[in-house]
Scaffold this motif. Structure first.
Motif, PDB file in Angstrom:
ATOM      1  N   ILE A 202      -9.279  -0.149   2.076  1.00 51.70           N
ATOM      2  CA  ILE A 202      -8.891   0.069   2.997  1.00 51.70           C
ATOM      3  C   ILE A 202      -9.769   1.008   4.179  1.00 51.70           C
ATOM      4  CG2 ILE A 202      -7.084   1.289   4.441  1.00 51.70           C
ATOM      5  CD1 ILE A 202      -5.218   0.010   2.366  1.00 51.70           C
TER       6      ILE A 202
ATOM      7  N   THR B 227       0.737  -1.133  -0.128  1.00 52.04           N
ATOM      8  CA  THR B 227      -0.012  -0.014   0.034  1.00 52.04           C
ATOM      9  C   THR B 227       0.714   1.176   0.070  1.00 52.04           C
ATOM     10  OG1 THR B 227       0.037  -0.086   2.233  1.00 52.04           O
ATOM     11  CG2 THR B 227      -1.764  -1.285   1.376  1.00 52.04           C
ATOM     12  N   ARG B 228       0.140   2.517  -0.403  1.00 50.98           N
ATOM     13  CA  ARG B 228       0.929   3.614  -0.295  1.00 50.98           C
ATOM     14  C   ARG B 228       1.242   3.951   1.106  1.00 50.98           C
ATOM     15  NH1 ARG B 228      -1.764   9.375  -1.284  1.00 50.98           N
ATOM     16  NH2 ARG B 228      -3.454   8.056  -0.217  1.00 50.98           N
TER      17      ARG B 228
ATOM     18  N   ILE C  11      -3.364  -5.143   0.406  1.00 50.59           N
ATOM     19  CA  ILE C  11      -4.127  -4.627   1.421  1.00 50.59           C
ATOM     20  C   ILE C  11      -3.532  -5.263   2.653  1.00 50.59           C
ATOM     21  CG2 ILE C  11      -6.383  -4.520   2.439  1.00 50.59           C
ATOM     22  CD1 ILE C  11      -7.324  -4.433  -0.606  1.00 50.59           C
TER      23      ILE C  11
ATOM     24  N   TYR D 130       0.598  -3.862   7.299  1.00 48.55           N
ATOM     25  CA  TYR D 130      -0.793  -4.119   7.965  1.00 48.55           C
ATOM     26  C   TYR D 130      -0.405  -5.252   9.221  1.00 48.55           C
ATOM     27  CZ  TYR D 130      -4.837  -7.343   8.180  1.00 48.55           C
ATOM     28  OH  TYR D 130      -5.825  -8.570   8.509  1.00 48.55           O
TER      29      TYR D 130
ATOM     30  N   LYS E  33      -6.186  -7.501  -5.302  1.00 53.79           N
ATOM     31  CA  LYS E  33      -5.070  -6.530  -4.345  1.00 53.79           C
ATOM     32  C   LYS E  33      -5.190  -7.146  -3.021  1.00 53.79           C
ATOM     33  CE  LYS E  33      -4.773  -3.790  -7.710  1.00 53.79           C
ATOM     34  NZ  LYS E  33      -3.418  -3.108  -8.148  1.00 53.79           N
TER      35      LYS E  33
ATOM     36  N   VAL F 281      -7.496   0.112  -3.637  1.00 50.27           N
ATOM     37  CA  VAL F 281      -6.860  -0.204  -2.554  1.00 50.27           C
ATOM     38  C   VAL F 281      -7.322   0.594  -1.407  1.00 50.27           C
ATOM     39  CG1 VAL F 281      -4.256  -0.272  -1.461  1.00 50.27           C
ATOM     40  CG2 VAL F 281      -4.896  -1.303  -3.607  1.00 50.27           C
ATOM     41  N   SER F 282      -7.283   2.003  -1.777  1.00 50.11           N
ATOM     42  CA  SER F 282      -7.610   2.855  -0.703  1.00 50.11           C
ATOM     43  C   SER F 282      -8.968   2.742  -0.296  1.00 50.11           C
ATOM     44  CB  SER F 282      -7.500   4.292  -1.467  1.00 50.11           C
ATOM     45  OG  SER F 282      -6.276   4.509  -1.656  1.00 50.11           O
TER      46      SER F 282
END
Lengths: 70, 152
Positions: B8, A31-32, B83, B88, B79, B4-5
């Motif tokens: 999340i 992830t960023r 993630i 994480y 993804k 992805v954002s």
């Protein structure tokens, strides 16, 4: 306690390659946020991720990361 | 906003719902037990506590639906590995560590309280259940939200 600090030139080398954090994250499959936390020395990446980052930026791991003694 | 954002963000919202609805639901049950044990029941408590339990239980059902929906989306997404990356895992471990320390602190507090106040095992178990489930989830969601805002 670990007496070393892991320095990195991720931000500088990323900018040299004209990559945004999002683009670099996409290239290495994280992830960023992970890229951001590595750049800010909040998160120490695994060897696998360090190798992936070095490969994506076309440098050696030693050029990207270095140890600084406290 | 990329996939992805979005996932999340959805995960954080879902986790806040899970933690808060569980705390409200079980907190209501806990309040009910304490009120009955102490004989503190009033017209107001007889109205507010069942309402809190109902809202919490409905919120919990909604949270479970959100969780199933999120799991489905995550399962279909390519993804998933992105993630659930290294950061994480680190955040998850940190949340569990904080949750564990909090749980030990609450157990110590309950043991000290047991010397001064009478309470049932059921009350103690419910307190531990609320802390043990809600704290790590809230910590994880908070760390993620703060980091996401910083990275943005």
């Amino acid at each position: 306690m670990n007496p070393h600090i892991l320095n990195n030139r991720l931000k500088e080398l990323r900018a040299r390659n004209n990559l945004t954090q999002a683009q670099l994250a996409e290239a290495v499959g994280v992830t960023r946020k992970t890229i951001n936390t590595v750049e800010n020395r909040v998160f120490i990446p695994s060897t696998v991720l360090a190798l992936k980052l070095a490969k994506a930026l076309d440098v050696s791991v030693e050029e990207l990361f270095s140890l600084e003694e406290e | 906003m990329d996939e992805v954002s979005k996932l999340i963000g959805q995960r954080n919202t879902m986790l806040f719902w899970v933690a808060i609805s569980f705390a409200v639901w079980q907190g209501g049950q806990l309040a009910d037990e304490i009120v009955h044990l102490r004989g503190w029941g009033t017209e107001m408590s007889n109205l507010v506590i069942p309402f809190a339990v109902l809202i919490g239980a409905l919120g919990w059902v909604a949270a479970m639906i959100m969780m199933l929906n999120y799991a489905g989306k995550l399962g279909r997404s390519r993804k998933q590995a992105v993630i659930q990356d290294e950061a994480y895992g680190q955040d998850q471990a940190k949340a569990f560590r904080i949750g564990y320390i909090t749980l030990i602190a609450v157990i110590s507090g309950l043991m000290a309280m047991d010397l001064m106040i009478d309470f049932t095992a059921s009350i103690a178990i419910r307190i531990l259940l609320i802390v043990g489930i809600s704290v790590p989830i809230l910590v994880f969601a908070s760390i993620n939200r703060a980091d996401a805002e910083e990275a943005a």
